[in-house]
Design an enzyme around this catalytic site. Structure first.
Site, PDB file in Angstrom:
ATOM      1  N   GLY A 170       0.367  -1.203  -0.279  1.00  0.00           N
ATOM      2  CA  GLY A 170      -0.224   0.252   0.299  1.00  0.00           C
ATOM      3  C   GLY A 170       1.461   1.200   0.159  1.00  0.00           C
ATOM      4  CB  SER A 196       2.944 -10.156  -5.616  1.00  0.00           C
ATOM      5  OG  SER A 196       3.434  -8.876  -4.874  1.00  0.00           O
ATOM      6  NE  ARG A 197       6.213 -10.714 -13.293  1.00  0.00           N
ATOM      7  CZ  ARG A 197       7.516 -11.184 -13.775  1.00  0.00           C
ATOM      8  NH1 ARG A 197       8.034  -8.863 -12.368  1.00  0.00           N
ATOM      9  NH2 ARG A 197       8.193 -11.303 -13.529  1.00  0.00           N
ATOM     10  CB  ALA A 198       3.068  -3.387 -10.091  1.00  0.00           C
ATOM     11  CB  ILE A 199      -2.580  -6.087  -8.304  1.00  0.00           C
ATOM     12  CG1 ILE A 199      -1.391  -7.623  -8.643  1.00  0.00           C
ATOM     13  CG2 ILE A 199      -3.288  -6.611  -9.318  1.00  0.00           C
ATOM     14  CD1 ILE A 199      -1.935  -8.886  -7.480  1.00  0.00           C
ATOM     15  CB  THR A 200      -3.839  -1.779  -8.438  1.00  0.00           C
ATOM     16  OG1 THR A 200      -3.263  -2.061  -6.737  1.00  0.00           O
ATOM     17  CG2 THR A 200      -4.797  -2.756  -8.831  1.00  0.00           C
ATOM     18  CB  THR A 205       9.110  -6.790  -3.532  1.00  0.00           C
ATOM     19  OG1 THR A 205       8.931  -6.318  -2.445  1.00  0.00           O
ATOM     20  CG2 THR A 205      10.992  -8.128  -3.555  1.00  0.00           C
ATOM     21  CG  ASP A 258      -7.062  -8.691  -0.372  1.00  0.00           C
ATOM     22  OD1 ASP A 258      -6.756  -9.913  -0.710  1.00  0.00           O
ATOM     23  OD2 ASP A 258      -6.283  -8.158  -0.132  1.00  0.00           O
ATOM     24  CE  LYS A 288      -3.169  -2.953   0.313  1.00  0.00           C
ATOM     25  NZ  LYS A 288      -2.276  -4.867  -0.062  1.00  0.00           N
TER      26      LYS A 288
END
Lengths: 514, 514
Positions: A170, A196-200, A205, A258, A288
């Site tokens: 966040g 994870s890769r960027a989602i939004t 990382t 989520d 968040k």
């Protein structure tokens, strides 16, 4: 009913689907999204029914790849088709829709059928929406974690405790993991970090790490890297720790909900065999978690589920009102992290956060001098050395220098219109502008902050620079900037936070009113 | 991004979808179920994105029929593809997911985008699930009704009040409408009745009526029938009164939820211009409403929404513990209704229910002698005469006799193992057995009850007969019968209602427990 097959060539996201003529479906008594059993050469497969009056003539049935291959069909094979029951898991989803708590067997069945692609998008969406609407308690969250582990890949490393860290995210520019992993590994602990890769967001990382080294490793490759160096930073998508989660995330994305936050995180930690875990909960109005109270409650849930899964969890509630460090965007962040590992005096807030979290992990592993030890490992150069070992083990160039990292050539620097103090930075505006500049697909795009909250600014002094790989994206980010205010300079708190605009839909009349 | 088009040949339920290669989608920054704008020859269409690594090569894009035709594409046309925003309506759905009440503009936008197929199945499912989970208040139900009317077809008849009746369903064998329509029309009122086919029941009113006459009429055809005869009984699916409802119903079916019950019914009544409406709410343990209290509350909601839509509504809470009359199944029910219209002494409960409801309608229209008038119209033969006029106007044979109606030849009569009184009849077991026998697709299949609740039975006396068109279905219904108890005979109430069986899923251990 005997029907002749037509190959659809469709993958349908791995689901088993057939397309039937509307009249045939009616005669069989099946509706759209119902199920049929298809029998051929003694084999039976169940499929989700779609109806079409135009694509498929009466007497024929369109069959997707999965069923086609599963039954070994050919064009115009004669198959026997009959109405079939919904899977049991759908009845369990209906239980949740009725507001009831799900039991462990029910949850395992739902997650297994999710991974086996036996549930339609409508059913999966109803499941995550019901979890979101009615909430899930700690028992349900625990069983969901266990079921996700059960249906994914797992590993267990020998020698010493396996540790892990996770941020609920966040906050833009959070490259903490790129420092924590080498510090902790240099202290002799095992830290197999999947990210994870960027989602939004402008960068995940995995996106940051990929600037320094390959991150698309499978589980065996990750294991080898950790066995050799003590640490790894890989993209979670390739290690298939929790395939159910990938499916749930896909459905959650358009809905922007989520409900599976805890099971999603905890299942992956358990899958890599973590014994000790620190969860970073960035807190503040742009994060968040908006308040420390909320963050503390979430922390309690993490710790409770951890104890049920055999993972000792501690949580770090961290300052999340502004980006971490000065760099936002995959390449800019990788460069800043590498400079911090090289003790070039960069980003003191990043260094403080990384050593605090690494220190918590070290303390949990029995090193009473946690943060001091983490600082010592960083300042002595052992963390940098360890990072270069990891980079080499993952197939990158261990001699990479910050100057080698390419960033965009198109730049726009925003200057302060007045003197004063930086009062606030808006995390989501920072993210939006960085994405408009090309993040994350243009790794060299992003934002460099020259000032942060509390910094004193003179009139005409640079506040931040937008960096893009292409002029068109720089213009796009400039347009964004006109709508989204990134940073405020003032003498005192400006009391108007923002103006609430009219809703985007035009006011209209119903015909009946006229 | 410029991509070359490939025709998918897919209708995708009318939705605009494209399939992109995963790498292209990633470079464009769009995820599965996100949106793209496709530009060709100065025209732009928005589509829902699906990803596939195998179906579509990088540099190409698979396009469904709707977008293909909308843009006038050819194989390997070069289109410009860019990431597009989600529709506003999705943001309004997210508001409901956050537990907030929806406003009228928001609801209209959601319903319009539903009809225009702009929302994916995941998004539609989340909408109905959220309506179900959080509930909808009377304002929301009213606006949903208005929006469904706005997006569908409507009509307004001249001359005298237009009346309507509706049953919320749930009781097998309910052929009341086939009597109410001719009684009311014979009294000079206009009753344009659109009815549904069976979804999960053995027969819907449209299925019953179709045994006597064609029911697939469009709105103009229905209007002409009503203008000529005062009444009509048509299948609602062909008149397109509320296309949004058809889409919601499709999504609700696998989930077995029905949050749009009120708007769905009331919008269609308003669309045919109803001024007066009686809603039948069958009540009892085998019906949808289990208690009279529940039924009264639902009635209050119907009346309130009616008043907001300009429809005067009265509700009939009716006895729903057992089937209406003795016949279950399209042809058997049509025959029973025709016999009742011909005053052959058939089904006194059916006659009482039909004249009571017709009487309520007549009273609302100013005839103070409601039920007595209805009984007089029926017993005088004017209702039969009117029904034969309607049958002729809809294109059926006006001279049809009950004996002309074909029913199945395969029969199985179940006899009582003991003497006593019929204590209960299980509506859902009746429906299941009738469906196993072939209902509704085999119109001649069904069940004939020889005894009803309270009837005295001797040992060996026939209780009911199952009728099928095919022997295989008769056997299937016989198997059903072994699991589902249809009727109980006893001296006193049997205290064991039923035994709760083990859940269908096998008990299992998680790997972690081992």
């Amino acid at each position: 009913m005997i029907l002749k097959t037509i190959f659809l060539g469709l993958e349908a996201g791995g689901k088993s689907i057939v397309i039937m003529n509307g009249d045939d479906a009616e005669r069989l008594g099946v509706l759209s999204l119902g199920r049929v059993a298809i029998r051929f050469n003694g084999e039976v497969k169940t499929a989700i029914v779609h109806k079409s009056s135009k694509m498929v003539d009466p007497g024929t049935i369109g069959v997707c790849k999965k069923v086609w291959r599963g039954l070994g069909l050919a064009e115009r094979s004669e198959v026997e088709v009959e109405a079939a029951a919904f899977p049991d898991s759908l009845y369990f989803i209906r239980n949740k829709l009725a507001g009831r708590k799900l039991g462990r067997d029910e949850i395992l069945e739902i997650v297994e059928d999710t991974v086996d692609e036996k549930l339609s998008d409508v059913e999966l969406s109803a499941f995550v929406t019901a979890l979101h609407s009615f909430g899930l308690d700690l028992d349900e969250a625990t069983y969901l974690s266990l079921a996700m582990i059960e249906t994914g890949r797992t590993m267990k490393l020998d020698g010493g405790p396996t540790v892990d860290k996770h941020s609920i995210g966040g906050v833009p520019g959070d490259k903490t993991t790129l420092l924590v992993v080498p510090i902790v590994a240099a202290a002799g602990l095992l830290i197999p970090k999947s990210s994870s890769r960027a989602i939004t967001s402008p960068a995940g990382t995995a996106d940051r790490a990929e600037v320094l080294m390959p991150v698309t490793l499978d589980l065996d490759e990750m294991r080898k890297v950790v066995e050799r160096t003590g640490g790894a930073v890989v993209w979670g998508g390739a290690v298939h720790l929790a395939p159910a989660d990938d499916i749930f995330v896909k459905v959650e994305y358009p809905l922007s909900i989520d409900p599976l936050l805890l099971p999603s995180i905890m299942s992956k930690k358990r899958a890599v065999g973590a014994d000790l875990l620190v969860v970073d909960i960035p807190t503040g109005r742009g994060a968040k978690m908006k308040t420390i109270g909320e963050a503390d409650l979430l922390a309690k849930d993490f710790m409770e589920i951890g104890s049920r899964l055999g993972i000792t969890v501690r949580c770090a509630v961290t300052y999340g009102e502004e980006p971490i460090g000065s760099a936002i965007g995959p390449a800019l962040e990788a460069r800043e992290a590498l400079e911090a590992l090289m003790n070039r005096g960069t980003a003191p807030d990043l260094v403080d956060k990384a050593t605090a979290i690494a220190g918590m992990i070290l303390k949990m592993a029995g090193r009473s001098d946690g943060k001091a030890l983490a600082e010592e490992i960083l300042s002595s150069g052992r963390a940098e050395e360890k990072m270069r070992e990891i980079i080499a083990a993952q197939g990158g160039d261990p001699d990479i220098a910050p100057e080698d990292i390419a960033v965009g050539e198109e730049r726009l620097t925003v200057k302060s219109g007045r003197s004063g103090t930086v009062l606030w930075i808006n995390n989501s505006s920072v993210a939006e502008v960085a994405k408009a500049a090309g993040c994350p697909k243009d790794a060299g795009a992003g934002i460099l902050l020259h000032k942060k909250i509390g910094d004193v600014v003179g009139e005409g002094e640079p506040l931040f620079t937008i960096i893009a790989e292409r002029g068109s994206n720089l213009r796009r980010s400039q347009e964004r900037l006109e709508k989204a205010r990134v940073l405020a300079v003032g003498d005192r708190m400006e009391m108007l936070i923002h103006e609430v605009k009219e809703r985007p839909v035009v006011k209209r009349s119903f015909t009946l009113d006229r």
